[in-house]
Design an enzyme around this catalytic site. Structure first.
Site, PDB file in Angstrom:
ATOM      1  N   LYS A 215      35.843  47.277  39.691  1.00 24.07           N
ATOM      2  CA  LYS A 215      35.949  46.060  38.881  1.00 24.07           C
ATOM      3  C   LYS A 215      35.049  46.184  37.657  1.00 24.07           C
ATOM      4  O   LYS A 215      34.218  47.082  37.551  1.00 24.07           O
ATOM      5  CB  LYS A 215      35.524  44.819  39.684  1.00 24.07           C
ATOM      6  CG  LYS A 215      36.299  44.604  40.977  1.00 24.07           C
ATOM      7  CD  LYS A 215      37.756  44.267  40.741  1.00 24.07           C
ATOM      8  CE  LYS A 215      38.498  44.063  42.068  1.00 24.07           C
ATOM      9  NZ  LYS A 215      39.952  43.832  41.861  1.00 24.07           N
TER      10      LYS A 215
ATOM     11  N   SER B 149      44.921  46.109  39.862  1.00 21.22           N
ATOM     12  CA  SER B 149      43.983  45.033  39.528  1.00 21.22           C
ATOM     13  C   SER B 149      43.244  45.286  38.220  1.00 21.22           C
ATOM     14  O   SER B 149      42.676  44.356  37.647  1.00 21.22           O
ATOM     15  CB  SER B 149      42.975  44.839  40.662  1.00 21.22           C
ATOM     16  OG  SER B 149      42.147  45.978  40.800  1.00 21.22           O
TER      17      SER B 149
END
Length: 267
Positions: free
Chosen positions: A165, A121
């Site tokens: 993230k 990701s």
């Protein structure tokens, strides 16, 4: 004292002899002989005293029986050390292990965080199956709001696991997406860290949706915008600031099938 007296008499006799032309009577000659004996004894005594001063042990060894001698003082034996207690012995043998464990605990529970990224990701900033090292201390002692662009770890209640993230939206900001780019409060955001530009989109069903970040929350996304489950898709898009655990600083990639290998600064 007697010897000193005889020496004085000898001196007087010598002076008298000089006055009389150097002749001595029979009695005077006997006295001179006696004086010579005492003079020889005094010389021998002085020689013994000098020998004792130069060689301390010589007089004691040669002294006749019954004479007082000075024996050298015996060296005192050192005091025995007190026996160590069992606890002290255990500490001396294994204390270093406790210190090492305490140092490791403080290092990785208070100062630093190790994180493993199993997915892609955050490609290509963070390769799949990569190890991260993060700075944890500020998030242990307080709940600081991360800066925009920081890569952070946080606990996600919806997925029930730790995620990695990048922080894109801060408290009070409004985010929207248009033509593959991110806009913050209506202004296009410079995201030069992305591997590919112009691919940040939303599903067609929510293409026109905007996101206003509440106070004490943040909006996060993965750098792999087409392969990241982040604030754009989560049921609860806003991550509480208090959920942040650490700011990632270093990425370590060693696999031969990864997008890059080596150690990189990502903080």
């Amino acid at each position: 004292a007697e010897m000193v007296e005889f020496l004085a008499d000898a001196q007087k006799a010598a002076e008298k002899a000089e006055r009389s032309g150097g002749s001595f009577s029979r009695g005077e000659r006997r006295m001179n002989m006696k004086h010579r004996k005492y003079r020889i004894l005094s010389i021998l005594l002085l020689a013994c005293l000098a020998l004792q001063a130069v060689i301390p042990g010589a007089w004691a060894e040669a002294a006749p029986e019954g004479w007082e001698t000075l024996a050298p003082a015996e060296t005192a034996a050192p005091a025995a050390k007190p026996a160590k207690s069992r606890g002290r012995r255990l500490w001396d043998d294994y204390g270093y292990l406790l210190v090492t464990l305490a140092a490791v605990f403080v290092l990785f529970k208070v100062l630093l965080q190790l994180a493993y990224v199993p997915s892609g990701s955050m490609e290509t900033t963070i390769p799949t199956k990569c190890l991260l090292v993060g700075w944890r201390l500020p998030y242990v002692v307080s709940d600081p709001v991360p800066d925009r662009g920081d890569i952070v770890t946080f606990w996600d209640e919806e997925l029930n696991k730790v995620l990695v993230k990048r922080v894109v939206g801060l408290p009070g900001e409004t985010l929207s997406f248009k033509n593959g780019y991110t806009y913050v409060n209506g202004e296009k955001l410079d995201e030069s860290y992305l591997p590919t530009q112009g691919i940040t989109t939303l599903p067609d069903s929510m293409a026109d949706k905007t996101f206003t970040v509440p106070e004490d929350c943040m909006f996060v996304m993965g750098d792999n915008r087409t392969g990241s489950n982040d604030s754009r898709l989560l049921g609860e898009p806003y991550i509480p600031v208090e959920a942040a655990q650490a700011r990632m600083l270093v990425a370590i990639s060693v696999g031969s099938d990864q997008s890059w290998q080596g150690v990189r600064w990502i903080g």
